[in-house]
Every structure is written in C-alpha cells, then in structure tokens.
Write a protein that holds these residues in place. Sequence first.
Motif, PDB file in Angstrom:
ATOM      1  N   TYR A 142      -6.771   3.311   6.305  1.00  0.00           N
ATOM      2  CA  TYR A 142      -7.367   2.490   5.263  1.00  0.00           C
ATOM      3  C   TYR A 142      -6.469   1.270   5.031  1.00  0.00           C
ATOM      4  O   TYR A 142      -5.280   1.388   4.751  1.00  0.00           O
TER       5      TYR A 142
ATOM      6  N   TYR B 263     -10.030  -6.311  -0.995  1.00  0.00           N
ATOM      7  CA  TYR B 263     -10.906  -5.614  -0.059  1.00  0.00           C
ATOM      8  C   TYR B 263     -10.275  -4.288   0.359  1.00  0.00           C
ATOM      9  O   TYR B 263      -9.056  -4.162   0.410  1.00  0.00           O
ATOM     10  N   TRP B 264     -11.137  -3.337   0.730  1.00  0.00           N
ATOM     11  CA  TRP B 264     -10.710  -2.125   1.424  1.00  0.00           C
ATOM     12  C   TRP B 264     -11.494  -2.026   2.728  1.00  0.00           C
ATOM     13  O   TRP B 264     -12.727  -2.160   2.740  1.00  0.00           O
ATOM     14  N   TYR B 265     -10.757  -1.775   3.816  1.00  0.00           N
ATOM     15  CA  TYR B 265     -11.357  -1.564   5.120  1.00  0.00           C
ATOM     16  C   TYR B 265     -11.003  -0.162   5.618  1.00  0.00           C
ATOM     17  O   TYR B 265      -9.935   0.365   5.320  1.00  0.00           O
ATOM     18  N   GLN B 266     -11.883   0.392   6.435  1.00  0.00           N
ATOM     19  CA  GLN B 266     -11.606   1.643   7.128  1.00  0.00           C
ATOM     20  C   GLN B 266     -11.536   1.339   8.623  1.00  0.00           C
ATOM     21  O   GLN B 266     -12.380   0.601   9.154  1.00  0.00           O
TER      22      GLN B 266
ATOM     23  N   TYR C  81     -15.197  -4.211  -1.913  1.00  0.00           N
ATOM     24  CA  TYR C  81     -14.503  -5.446  -2.238  1.00  0.00           C
ATOM     25  C   TYR C  81     -14.703  -5.785  -3.705  1.00  0.00           C
ATOM     26  O   TYR C  81     -15.573  -5.198  -4.375  1.00  0.00           O
TER      27      TYR C  81
ATOM     28  N   CYS D 285      -3.110   0.096  -3.885  1.00  0.00           N
ATOM     29  CA  CYS D 285      -2.978  -1.225  -3.290  1.00  0.00           C
ATOM     30  C   CYS D 285      -2.635  -2.217  -4.393  1.00  0.00           C
ATOM     31  O   CYS D 285      -3.350  -2.281  -5.412  1.00  0.00           O
TER      32      CYS D 285
ATOM     33  N   VAL E 158     -13.767   2.692  -6.058  1.00  0.00           N
ATOM     34  CA  VAL E 158     -12.665   1.784  -6.367  1.00  0.00           C
ATOM     35  C   VAL E 158     -12.775   1.324  -7.814  1.00  0.00           C
ATOM     36  O   VAL E 158     -13.822   1.460  -8.443  1.00  0.00           O
TER      37      VAL E 158
ATOM     38  N   CYS F 231      -5.923  -2.396   3.006  1.00  0.00           N
ATOM     39  CA  CYS F 231      -6.233  -3.211   1.843  1.00  0.00           C
ATOM     40  C   CYS F 231      -5.915  -4.670   2.174  1.00  0.00           C
ATOM     41  O   CYS F 231      -4.962  -4.950   2.935  1.00  0.00           O
TER      42      CYS F 231
ATOM     43  N   GLN G  89       0.849  -1.190   0.000  1.00  0.00           N
ATOM     44  CA  GLN G  89       0.000   0.000   0.000  1.00  0.00           C
ATOM     45  C   GLN G  89       0.883   1.238   0.000  1.00  0.00           C
ATOM     46  O   GLN G  89       1.856   1.317   0.741  1.00  0.00           O
TER      47      GLN G  89
ATOM     48  N   LEU H 225      -8.130   2.962  -4.460  1.00  0.00           N
ATOM     49  CA  LEU H 225      -9.286   3.625  -3.852  1.00  0.00           C
ATOM     50  C   LEU H 225      -9.137   5.131  -4.053  1.00  0.00           C
ATOM     51  O   LEU H 225      -8.063   5.683  -3.792  1.00  0.00           O
TER      52      LEU H 225
END
Lengths: 113, 111
Positions: A89, A33-36, A48, A23, A66, A91, A6, A76
């Motif tokens: 953030y 996937y992307w998470y916060q 995702y 990513c 995305v 990934c 990342q 993203l």
Amino acid sequence: EADIYQTPRYLVIGTGKKITLECSQTMGHDKMYWYQQDPGMELHLIHYSYGVNSTEKGDLSSESTVSRIRTEHFPLTLESARPSHTSQYLCASSELREAGEQYFGPGTRLTVT
Amino acid sequence: AQSVTQLGSHVSVSEGALVLLRCNYSSSVPPYLFWYVQYPNQGLQLLLKYTSAATLVKGINGFEAEFKKSETSFHLTKPSAHMSDAAEYFCAVSFYSTLTFGKGTMLLVSP
C-alpha cells in the motif's frame, strides 16, 4: 525537511484483525492518495482526498476505509483483514493544481496470514 | 478515459548502452505525462513530467523523454545505462490530478 511518511513499513497479521496504516505528509499538500500495488503489477488507486473531511473512492474497489481529519494525516483502515488484502500500500500527496506531481511515501507491505 | 501502455515488462541492457523504455498513452484531453522510478522496497520517485511546454523533457539522473502527439508516445531514454539505473519504471497520465499508471517496465542492467 518536507516529506511523506508511512508506518509501519512491514506488517504481518492474522486474519480477522483490524489494522490501520498510517500516512503523514509535511509538504502542505491538499490532495492525498492511497494506491494498492501487487508484486510486478501497476498501481491501482483505491482512495483519495481533496482536503479535510473529503474522501473519495478510486478506480479499484477496496474494503478499506479512509479518513481525513487533519490536512497532513490520511490513515487507511481495514476492519477485518483477509489474505486477499495482502499487498503493498502506497500513500502519496500532491498540490491541487492539474499538473501537480504526486510524491510517494515508502509504502507498507502488508501480509495477512 | 485515460490509459497508458508500456511495451515490454522487462528490458535488458548492458552498462553503457542506450536505455529506451516505451510508453504510449490514450487521452481525451491534452495530457500531462509522467515517468516515475521505483527501487526495491521503496515508493515511487518522479523522474520527469510533461506539461505542454517543451516536447523534450529532461529529468533527473540523465533521463529524458520526448512527447510526440502524432504517435501518442512519451518514450523514456538515457544515453548510457548505469548499474544504479536497475529499477522498475512507470509511465503515467494525469486526468484532473488523478494518475493512471502503466503496468511498469523492469530495467535490468548487466555489467
């Protein structure tokens, strides 16, 4: 060595700017996937993808978008950053099978001033 | 719907003491369960996973977890804590390869 990357790791940017968080993974995984994650809080899935040209929204509503044009790349984008976007953030990627564990990148810590 | 509850946002132990981090899950289907660890300013690293084989799962760094269906629990243990174990630990349940995470437990280890 297979890994997930990342960039940038840290970003401080002014309100209204457009930003793209990168990513990439060399693990040959189809799903990404992307998470916060806010400090001291759980991870929330925001986007995702099952593979090229596939994108889905996650559990947490996000103003980000995305794209998945290449299997290994899942950027993203925030068109206009706001202070409420300040967060970490993360990934991740995994195989498509049900019990496939997710492998995480080191994260991007975004601060919008 | 799947959900995970981690009891205790912070757990403090002395070096050499038993580590016990609690995780209870809710799942409408037989679950796949995971424990991840997060060190400061890093991403998450998989410690171990349960995929309906053995109920006692051994992971990295001496951690293990036991799946108890009757208690809907998947608690993480380590017999003897090291200073290097200080980190945040997340339990997660999988549904169609999408993970739902608990709020995390910060493990503090004192000398």
